[in-house]
Write a protein that holds these residues in place. Structure first.
Motif, PDB file in Angstrom:
ATOM      1  N   TYR A  86      12.646 -17.527  -8.594  1.00 47.83           N
ATOM      2  CA  TYR A  86      11.361 -17.271  -7.948  1.00 47.83           C
ATOM      3  C   TYR A  86      11.331 -17.903  -6.553  1.00 47.83           C
ATOM      4  O   TYR A  86      11.914 -18.972  -6.337  1.00 47.83           O
ATOM      5  CB  TYR A  86      10.214 -17.848  -8.781  1.00 47.83           C
ATOM      6  N   MET A 115      12.473  -7.910  -6.833  1.00 51.38           N
ATOM      7  CA  MET A 115      11.046  -8.091  -6.584  1.00 51.38           C
ATOM      8  C   MET A 115      10.857  -8.068  -5.071  1.00 51.38           C
ATOM      9  O   MET A 115      11.415  -8.898  -4.347  1.00 51.38           O
ATOM     10  CB  MET A 115      10.532  -9.407  -7.159  1.00 51.38           C
ATOM     11  N   TRP A 161       5.123 -10.162  -3.620  1.00 52.08           N
ATOM     12  CA  TRP A 161       4.522 -11.116  -4.543  1.00 52.08           C
ATOM     13  C   TRP A 161       3.349 -11.797  -3.855  1.00 52.08           C
ATOM     14  O   TRP A 161       3.218 -11.755  -2.613  1.00 52.08           O
ATOM     15  CB  TRP A 161       5.550 -12.145  -5.018  1.00 52.08           C
ATOM     16  N   CYS A 164      13.682 -10.878  -3.761  1.00 54.23           N
ATOM     17  CA  CYS A 164      13.979 -11.736  -4.910  1.00 54.23           C
ATOM     18  C   CYS A 164      14.726 -10.950  -5.988  1.00 54.23           C
ATOM     19  O   CYS A 164      14.648  -9.722  -6.059  1.00 54.23           O
ATOM     20  CB  CYS A 164      12.697 -12.298  -5.493  1.00 54.23           C
ATOM     21  N   SER A 207      14.792 -10.001  -9.656  1.00 56.47           N
ATOM     22  CA  SER A 207      13.823 -10.001 -10.758  1.00 56.47           C
ATOM     23  C   SER A 207      14.433  -9.594 -12.089  1.00 56.47           C
ATOM     24  O   SER A 207      13.719  -9.404 -13.071  1.00 56.47           O
ATOM     25  CB  SER A 207      12.659  -9.058 -10.435  1.00 56.47           C
ATOM     26  N   TYR A 222      13.308 -11.867 -15.066  1.00 58.71           N
ATOM     27  CA  TYR A 222      11.951 -12.419 -15.091  1.00 58.71           C
ATOM     28  C   TYR A 222      11.296 -12.320 -16.460  1.00 58.71           C
ATOM     29  O   TYR A 222      10.491 -13.163 -16.827  1.00 58.71           O
ATOM     30  CB  TYR A 222      11.068 -11.718 -14.052  1.00 58.71           C
TER      31      TYR A 222
END
Length: 511
Positions: free
Chosen positions: A301, A341, A344, A365, A367, A370
């Motif tokens: 993250y 990702m 966000w 990112c 993901s 996740y």
């Protein structure tokens, strides 16, 4: 004195593999570990073998953390440059640092040799009871085959990472510090291939555990195909092994009991579905049960992550990001939607939705993992899920590449194997390389390599492929000239400094 301390520590650690076995005796005796292992029954053997997976995993920052970190050398993932003194920068520059990156080398070396030493004990000393039936002997050998598999797999990682490594005698009469370094070819031919051949012969076609946490015959044979295709590339360059790789992978494709098309790509990476029908061998993680928890929590993250649903700003560690080029060149398919990702809620933007381009680090990112989170997103350093080491797509792409390299031509089964992966991916636009049936061998091999990069994104495979195909200078051209790997003419990491001090071995060139 240092050597004696090291030996005592190493000897103590060797007990880990049998820690799950009930050693309580009434009355207490002085039975040796070797004598005990030689008399264990089927249930105890399976418990001891199961403990080997903990050896391989090592701890929360063991296998999946250390192998992922070295992938920063490749062209998939990168690091957070804004983090002061980020030691991953050395990998990004293709110049591993024996001091700054020492935890990666120390840990990976330790976990693989712990696994090997404990597997050796079971292989050498465990014997089926004299009065065992043929069926009982078969079950015994199948359980023992898991130790052979893990030994072969561990040596495979070691030789790819470090080159010349010691072969530890199976009988346990010598410690690693008394063993000379062996060449990669010797390690392959004397340890890796024989161990995996035994595993292929004896492992069952369905996993002992009922899921991919224990290997099958097909997992071992896929690993063997991977070994052969690596032997055909750098550094051995024994091209006759392409045919062997193709033969092993073809046997898997023709006879395996796994099913790719029944599983959507995104479902592979959901906690509820980690016992799916495509995984051949994985490390299974459970943060909740404190069993081999993974590093898929905060590591993936961004630091500015804000959980809008919970009204919290846990922030991630941003250990890894996607490389910008890897994201932009990725086909617009279902895999891309799941693997990255791209926006966000960001604490750097008043908790508003922010695109990756406008984020503090300016990178997409990863993901993929996740859904494995334990609790709220980014709230925990540790997570659940699986670290996939082999799945059916491995066998398909290994066969497609090996068969084409072995014959110089593209056969129908190779085309179908790649096409099945592309079809599941569901390309939105047909503006990328897709198998049409008219490719030359070289064009097809490029498609296979690209599909491997897309399909296994951030699954800790890419660096090993770029090394064996000698494509590091091409795929990481921006960092190649003047890098450590370029100036030293090899792709090896340093043997841990403590090992060199204790043994007097010569480290890899440049370290």
């Amino acid at each position: 004195m240092k050597k004696l301390t090291y030996i005592a520590t190493l000897a103590g650690s060797m007990l880990i593999a049998t820690s799950c076995v009930d050693l309580n005796q009434e009355p207490q005796s002085f039975i040796s570990e070797e004598e005990y292992i030689s008399t264990i029954n089927q249930e105890s053997l399976e418990s001891a073998v199961t403990a080997l997976y903990n050896n391989l995993w090592h701890d929360n920052y063991g296998f999946n953390s250390r192998i992922q970190r070295i992938q920063v050398c490749a062209d998939e993932i990168t690091y957070r440059a804004a983090k002061p003194g980020n030691e991953l920068a050395y990998y990004d520059q293709l110049s591993p640092n024996i001091g700054a990156n020492t935890a990666d080398f120390d840990t990976s070396w330790e976990l693989f040799y712990f696994t090997i030493a404990n597997a050796n004990k079971l292989i050498h000393f465990a014997k089926a009871p004299a009065d065992a039936t043929e069926e009982e002997i078969t079950k015994f050998n199948r359980a023992l085959a898991e130790a052979y598999f893990l030994r072969g797999l561990s040596y495979f990682y070691l030789v790819r990472m470090y080159g010349n490594v010691p072969i530890v005698p199976e009988n346990g009469n010598e410690t690693i510090i008394n063993c000379p370094l062996s060449t990669p070819e010797d390690v392959y031919t004397k340890m890796i291939v024989p161990s995996l051949e035994y595993a292929v012969t004896w492992l069952p076609e369905t996993p002992r555990s009922g899921n991919s946490s224990t290997p099958t015959k097909w997992a071992a044979e896929t690993c063997l195909a991977d070994v052969y295709i690596t032997m055909a590339g750098w550094p051995l360059k024994k091209e006759e092994y392409y045919a062997k790789a193709a033969e092993a992978a073809k046997d898997v494709l023709d006879n395996n009991q796994y099913h790719q098309q029944e599983v959507n790509y995104e479902d592979l990476w959901k906690e509820a579905n980690k016992n799916n029908s495509e995984f051949m061998f994985c490390l299974h993680h459970s943060q909740a049960n404190k069993v081999m928890a993974s590093n898929y929590g905060k590591s993936y993250y961004p630091t500015d992550f804000y959980d809008k649903n919970k009204g919290k700003a846990p922030g991630g560690w941003a250990d890894y990001y996607a490389r910008k080029e890897a994201f932009e060149n990725y086909p617009d398919d279902k895999r891309k939607d799941w693997n990255f990702m791209t926006e966000w809620y960001s604490t750097a933007n008043n908790n508003q939705l922010t695109s990756w381009q406008d984020s503090p680090d300016g990178l997409p990112c990863i993901s993929k993992y996740y859904n494995y989170n334990q609790g709220d997103p980014a709230a925990s350093a540790q997570a659940n899920g699986v670290t996939c080491i082999y799945r059916l797509a491995d066998a398909k792409l290994l066969y497609a590449e090996a068969s084409t390299r072995a014959t110089g031509s593209v056969n129908t089964q190779a085309k179908d194997a790649v096409k099945s992966i592309q079809d599941r991916a569901g390309y939105a636009e047909r503006d990328i390389q897709e198998v049409s049936g008219n490719e030359t061998a070289d064009e097809f091999l490029e498609i296979v390599s690209n599909e491997r990069k897309y399909e296994f994104y951030a699954e800790m495979r890419r660096w090993f492929e770029l090394v064996r195909t000698e494509q590091v200078s091409v795929k990481r051209a921006e960092a190649w000239n003047g890098s450590f790997f370029q100036t030293q003419s090899h792709y090896y990491f340093p043997i841990p400094s403590a090992q060199i001090l204790l043994t007097g071995w010569t480290n890899n060139p440049g370290y």
